[in-house]
Design an enzyme around this catalytic site. Sequence first.
Site, mmCIF file in Angstrom:
data_model
loop_
_atom_site.group_PDB
_atom_site.id
_atom_site.type_symbol
_atom_site.label_atom_id
_atom_site.label_comp_id
_atom_site.label_asym_id
_atom_site.label_seq_id
_atom_site.Cartn_x
_atom_site.Cartn_y
_atom_site.Cartn_z
ATOM 1 N N ALA A 190 35.875 45.714 38.244
ATOM 2 C CA ALA A 190 36.216 45.996 39.297
ATOM 3 C C ALA A 190 35.761 45.230 40.870
ATOM 4 O O ALA A 190 36.977 44.729 41.325
ATOM 5 C CB ALA A 190 37.536 46.885 40.054
ATOM 6 N N THR A 191 34.519 45.130 40.573
ATOM 7 C CA THR A 191 33.572 45.516 41.811
ATOM 8 C C THR A 191 33.725 43.214 41.706
ATOM 9 O O THR A 191 34.891 42.975 43.527
ATOM 10 C CB THR A 191 32.206 45.552 42.174
ATOM 11 O OG1 THR A 191 32.354 46.847 42.714
ATOM 12 C CG2 THR A 191 31.777 45.180 43.456
ATOM 13 N N ASN A 208 39.419 57.245 44.888
ATOM 14 C CA ASN A 208 38.807 57.523 44.202
ATOM 15 C C ASN A 208 37.644 58.681 44.407
ATOM 16 O O ASN A 208 37.953 59.252 42.925
ATOM 17 C CB ASN A 208 37.148 56.432 44.227
ATOM 18 C CG ASN A 208 36.607 55.524 45.218
ATOM 19 O OD1 ASN A 208 37.439 55.355 46.135
ATOM 20 N ND2 ASN A 208 35.829 56.015 45.165
ATOM 21 N N GLN A 241 41.859 53.620 39.632
ATOM 22 C CA GLN A 241 41.962 54.635 39.872
ATOM 23 C C GLN A 241 43.549 54.881 38.790
ATOM 24 O O GLN A 241 43.931 56.429 38.558
ATOM 25 C CB GLN A 241 41.839 56.043 40.564
ATOM 26 C CG GLN A 241 40.570 55.416 41.204
ATOM 27 C CD GLN A 241 39.304 56.451 40.123
ATOM 28 O OE1 GLN A 241 39.884 57.485 39.733
ATOM 29 N NE2 GLN A 241 37.798 55.855 40.214
ATOM 30 N N SER A 274 39.092 48.748 36.189
ATOM 31 C CA SER A 274 37.790 48.685 35.123
ATOM 32 C C SER A 274 37.809 49.704 34.014
ATOM 33 O O SER A 274 38.530 50.063 34.015
ATOM 34 C CB SER A 274 36.970 49.347 36.694
ATOM 35 O OG SER A 274 35.629 49.095 35.783
ATOM 36 N N HIS A 323 35.736 50.936 32.126
ATOM 37 C CA HIS A 323 35.278 52.350 31.637
ATOM 38 C C HIS A 323 35.761 53.531 32.793
ATOM 39 O O HIS A 323 35.992 54.601 32.305
ATOM 40 C CB HIS A 323 33.880 52.527 31.982
ATOM 41 C CG HIS A 323 34.008 52.449 34.023
ATOM 42 N ND1 HIS A 323 32.378 53.372 34.876
ATOM 43 C CD2 HIS A 323 33.446 51.058 34.872
ATOM 44 C CE1 HIS A 323 33.015 53.281 36.010
ATOM 45 N NE2 HIS A 323 33.203 51.743 36.111
ATOM 46 N N THR A 335 29.861 33.191 29.103
ATOM 47 C CA THR A 335 30.197 33.284 28.100
ATOM 48 C C THR A 335 30.588 34.831 28.326
ATOM 49 O O THR A 335 30.116 35.360 28.374
ATOM 50 C CB THR A 335 29.222 33.403 27.371
ATOM 51 O OG1 THR A 335 28.863 31.937 26.837
ATOM 52 C CG2 THR A 335 29.394 34.079 25.806
ATOM 53 N N CYS A 342 29.246 55.674 43.588
ATOM 54 C CA CYS A 342 28.728 54.325 44.681
ATOM 55 C C CYS A 342 27.752 55.043 45.812
ATOM 56 O O CYS A 342 26.688 54.237 46.312
ATOM 57 C CB CYS A 342 29.821 53.640 45.046
ATOM 58 S SG CYS A 342 30.771 52.643 43.861
#
Length: 370
Positions: free
Chosen positions: A72-73, A145, A173, A195, A197, A234, A316
Amino acid sequence: MIYLDYQATTPLAPEAREAMLRWLGGPDSDTFGNPHSPHRMGRMAAAAIEVARENVAALMPSGGKTIFTSGATEALNMVLLGTSGDVITFATEHAAVLDCQRAVEAQGRRFTVLPVLPDGRADLEALRAAITPATGLVAIMAVNNEIGVMHPLAEAIAIAHAAGARVLVDAVQAYSRLALTPSRPPLGPDYVAASAHKIHGPKGIGALWIGPDAPLPAPLVHGGGQEASLRSGTLSPALCAGFGAAARLAAGDREAQMFHVEHLWNLARDAFAGWELNGSAEHRWKGNLNIRKDGLDVARLMSDCRNIMFSAGSACASGSGRPSHVLRAIGLTDAQAKSSIRLGFGRYTSAQDIETAAATINAAAKEQGL
């Protein structure tokens, strides 16, 4: 060990792991091909990626285009730096948005950070006052978050679109858990970042959804022109397959998971009676419990509860030594912010996990005289 840090990352779902393993092929397999190659192995890998893309896109607003990113960043940076006009955002946004300020300003564009209300929700009156015809983009979280508070997305989007601005939603989130408002303007977002994960998929992959009427951002990465020429490089079939499997799993039992999380929330609220809740109790994702006891030594608490995986703030920002910018933005003092903890739970959390963790944390807090 009890894991209660679902806002930082989530356990990899077995279904996602299985989907990934097929595309981690060794030399004797036919599943290690480059998805951008024209031969049969390449076409097989490309087909797996497109199946994954469909599963990921199914949880985005309808229509538009979904491209894979490293997370997402990258998706947020791509829109913030690759579109035109001034930017408006809010004080509780993730660093992936707020730390773009200098880069945006280096392009000659204004970057305005607006306050939030004491409950953590966006100050819509401040947005109305700040937005101008020069505003090109409003960046806003769906769910915070750190404190789990949900912004009034539909209202913020309507204000932005009425002024001619586009809207970028950080849905990290919220993706797979909550509806991201209607899919098209004037009520729907123009860009959505997610994201893998955070939904039981692998780390290292995310997605950017671009609305059907939104301009494509300028690419951050140049090279082979992959992903509609927006992100050269790739693609990893294994990561894409894992993300797609996690998205498919989430779509299949979303209502059941909502019920499970609400049950855990009720248990946790009862178990932590006497702690102060940070952020709105009503407008929030209930898989996030951010609470405080004034005077609490959180570092000591985490040491005393080393088998309970919880957080003192955003992963983070951990280790920075600074109080949470989110908690400061809702009016907490530095001391109050530093006496707060965040508990995150979800699919693989049990009621027993909540009860055991609460008993351990409460006992440790009592040892501090609290």
